[in-house]
Design a protein around this motif. Structure first.
Motif, PDB file in Angstrom:
ATOM      1  N   PRO A 179      11.730  -9.217   3.440  1.00 53.37           N
ATOM      2  CA  PRO A 179      12.321  -9.337   2.524  1.00 53.37           C
ATOM      3  C   PRO A 179      11.864  -8.859   1.403  1.00 53.37           C
ATOM      4  CG  PRO A 179      12.619 -10.975   4.503  1.00 53.37           C
ATOM      5  CD  PRO A 179      11.669 -10.353   4.762  1.00 53.37           C
ATOM      6  N   ARG A 180      11.176  -9.799   0.896  1.00 52.93           N
ATOM      7  CA  ARG A 180      10.108  -9.487  -0.347  1.00 52.93           C
ATOM      8  C   ARG A 180       9.642  -8.195  -0.613  1.00 52.93           C
ATOM      9  NH1 ARG A 180       4.420 -12.157  -1.877  1.00 52.93           N
ATOM     10  NH2 ARG A 180       4.584 -12.390   0.501  1.00 52.93           N
ATOM     11  N   MET A 181       9.436  -7.504  -0.072  1.00 53.73           N
ATOM     12  CA  MET A 181       9.281  -5.847  -0.003  1.00 53.73           C
ATOM     13  C   MET A 181      10.603  -5.114  -0.127  1.00 53.73           C
ATOM     14  SD  MET A 181       6.287  -6.117  -0.148  1.00 53.73           S
ATOM     15  CE  MET A 181       5.935  -4.701  -0.686  1.00 53.73           C
TER      16      MET A 181
ATOM     17  N   ALA B 196      12.400  -6.366  -2.383  1.00 51.97           N
ATOM     18  CA  ALA B 196      12.858  -6.321  -3.642  1.00 51.97           C
ATOM     19  C   ALA B 196      12.290  -5.203  -4.923  1.00 51.97           C
ATOM     20  CB  ALA B 196      11.713  -7.761  -4.606  1.00 51.97           C
ATOM     21  N   ALA B 197      11.002  -4.417  -4.087  1.00 58.08           N
ATOM     22  CA  ALA B 197      10.512  -2.991  -4.903  1.00 58.08           C
ATOM     23  C   ALA B 197      11.323  -1.925  -5.045  1.00 58.08           C
ATOM     24  CB  ALA B 197       9.286  -2.617  -3.690  1.00 58.08           C
ATOM     25  N   PRO B 198      11.110  -1.623  -6.209  1.00 59.87           N
ATOM     26  CA  PRO B 198      12.038  -0.580  -7.363  1.00 59.87           C
ATOM     27  C   PRO B 198      12.427   0.415  -5.165  1.00 59.87           C
ATOM     28  CG  PRO B 198      10.410  -0.063  -7.328  1.00 59.87           C
ATOM     29  CD  PRO B 198      10.074  -1.523  -6.856  1.00 59.87           C
TER      30      PRO B 198
ATOM     31  N   ARG C 235      11.764   3.748  -4.625  1.00 57.46           N
ATOM     32  CA  ARG C 235      10.986   4.721  -4.397  1.00 57.46           C
ATOM     33  C   ARG C 235      10.023   3.682  -3.401  1.00 57.46           C
ATOM     34  NH1 ARG C 235       7.892   8.790  -6.912  1.00 57.46           N
ATOM     35  NH2 ARG C 235       8.914   9.660  -8.516  1.00 57.46           N
ATOM     36  N   GLY C 236      10.281   2.534  -3.307  1.00 52.89           N
ATOM     37  CA  GLY C 236       9.546   1.891  -2.389  1.00 52.89           C
ATOM     38  C   GLY C 236      10.350   1.691  -0.737  1.00 52.89           C
TER      39      GLY C 236
ATOM     40  N   ARG D  16      10.693   4.568   1.383  1.00 54.72           N
ATOM     41  CA  ARG D  16      10.418   6.339   1.380  1.00 54.72           C
ATOM     42  C   ARG D  16      11.257   6.799   3.116  1.00 54.72           C
ATOM     43  NH1 ARG D  16      10.127   8.377  -2.111  1.00 54.72           N
ATOM     44  NH2 ARG D  16       8.349   7.329  -4.147  1.00 54.72           N
TER      45      ARG D  16
ATOM     46  N   ASP E  84      18.195  -3.169  -6.216  1.00 56.00           N
ATOM     47  CA  ASP E  84      18.482  -2.168  -7.434  1.00 56.00           C
ATOM     48  C   ASP E  84      18.992  -0.591  -6.755  1.00 56.00           C
ATOM     49  OD1 ASP E  84      14.918  -2.127  -8.502  1.00 56.00           O
ATOM     50  OD2 ASP E  84      16.571  -2.782  -8.710  1.00 56.00           O
TER      51      ASP E  84
END
Lengths: 206, 220
Positions: free
Chosen positions: B88-90, B92-94, B96-97, B99, B185
């Motif tokens: 869940p925390r990751m 929050a990556a844009p 591009r996270g 893949r 995002d």
């Protein structure tokens, strides 16, 4: 780990990061690490993207086995993610990350591989010794990487950092956590052994 | 065990120890001058330096060869790392996270969250439209009032996509942003005639990292 996010995001930038040693060129990476320490996943991805090629190269030269490289690379970035708050700005970010990579690579090597061959005498020919042959650039490179693989992990790492990453001896010393004199001596003995290993395969480069 | 050699005294030994950093160009000015002075007097160190220059050149060739590694290696390694971290925390990556491998559980979660969000947006819009307290002269539309449009697609744009690229992607399919950005995002789109061809067209746009239909069609 689940509780980390709330704890991290409520923290201000750790004061012990403090003002780093004056290295303007390092400022963007220091900022990234600071954000990672607060649980910023985007900063972590940016840092990962920045370091993946260099770490792949370094760890890929420490071991030829893909599972070892993959494990060490992942473990390195896991430590960066979990321990970003331990970066105190007293060295470059690259030095800090490479030091982590060095330790995780050694651990992965110990877990997966037999110890490197005992050092051979400098006068001994390599197992591949034979008549001088003309070799392509790719074959030369393969022979070099193969010969590196026959050094001890400690010698291999300092040679790679000096010749493949062009690092100053002081920085290498910090990465491998040894005195500068030790680094210089390891490189001296390592390159002499490397030359012995390559002499029968490549002939004389001069 | 390597023998630690003292740096004091022996000029030749000192130069031997410094040579790698003379070769890689990281010695301080005084150190470099000292090595260079010795090289002028010592044939053995000259030969050694030449060998190390060749070694470094080969190392440079190796770097060039490795830099030609396909991007997929990075993508694969990044996704493998993500799966070990707190999902869940990751998330929050844009964009591009996310893949090539979008874990199935994340895809379903995202679709559910986006659908729920679209329903809420539509409900709020409907509530506003039927509100009896709408003052007649407070606002006058310049054109026909737009019908309420439910989102039928979820898009993630590249982090470095320009506004012109996003605009072009939307115009290419007459799509409109009707919601977002979400915590991941992503944006909700209303896309007329959302079919496989339209999805493929949007996917081919430089601005679009990933697009999913909320009408049940699998995304890439």
């Amino acid at each position: 780990m689940q509780g980390d996010h709330a704890d991290r995001s409520s923290r201000a930038l750790p004061s012990r990061l403090g003002p780093p040693v004056s290295r303007p060129a390092d400022a963007p990476e220091v900022t990234l690490v600071g954000r990672v320490a607060l649980g910023d996943a985007r900063a972590f991805e940016a840092l990962y993207r920045l370091y993946h090629p260099r770490l792949s190269r370094f760890i890929g030269l420490m071991s030829s086995r893909h599972p070892v490289v993959e494990e060490a690379l992942n473990d390195t970035m896991m430590v960066v993610w979990k321990r970003a708050d331990s970066f105190n700005g007293q060295c470059k970010v690259s030095t800090w990350i490479f030091a982590i990579a060095y330790r995780t690579a050694l651990k992965a090597l110990r877990r997966h591989e037999a110890p490197a061959d005992e050092p051979i005498g400098e006068e001994a020919a390599s197992a591949d010794a034979g008549p001088e042959q003309h070799r392509s650039d790719g074959e030369t490179r393969e022979a070099l990487v193969s010969a590196l693989g026959r050094l001890s992990a400690e010698q291999r790492s300092v040679l790679v950092l000096a010749f493949f990453h062009d690092l100053p001896y002081a920085e290498i010393a910090r990465i491998v956590d040894c005195p500068v004199d030790t680094v210089k001596t390891r490189v001296l003995h390592g390159r002499r052994r490397l030359r012995a290993l390559l002499s029968g395969v490549l002939g004389d480069w001069l | 065990m390597a023998r630690i050699l003292s740096l004091e005294g022996d000029e030749h030994q000192h130069a031997q120890l410094q040579l790698p950093w003379y070769v890689n160009g990281t010695l301080e000015v005084e150190e470099r001058a000292a090595v260079q002075a010795h090289l002028g007097r010592c044939a053995r160190c000259q030969a050694d330096a030449a060998w190390q220059f060749r070694l470094r050149a080969e190392a440079g060739e190796d770097r060039a060869s490795r830099e030609a590694t396909p991007r997929d290696d990075f993508e694969r390694d990044w996704v493998a790392l993500l799966e070990q971290l707190d999902p869940p925390r990751m998330a929050a990556a844009p964009g591009r996270g996310f893949r090539a491998r979008w874990p199935g559980s994340w895809s379903r979660w995202l679709a559910i969250a986006a659908t729920a969000q679209a329903v809420v947006i539509a409900a709020l819009a409907l509530a506003l439209w039927v509100s009896p307290s709408r003052p007649a002269d407070a606002y006058r539309a310049l054109g026909q009032p737009s019908p309420i449009v439910a989102a039928n697609a979820l898009v993630v744009f590249h982090a470095d996509a320009t506004e012109a690229q996003i605009r072009r992607a939307l115009r290419a399919c007459d799509a409109r942003i009707v919601g977002g950005p979400t915590t991941t995002d992503a944006y909700l789109l209303a896309v007329p005639d959302l079919g496989p061809r339209t999805l493929a067209k949007l996917r081919s746009e430089p601005a679009v990292l990933r697009i999913e239909s909320l009408e049940g069609e699998a995304a890439r």
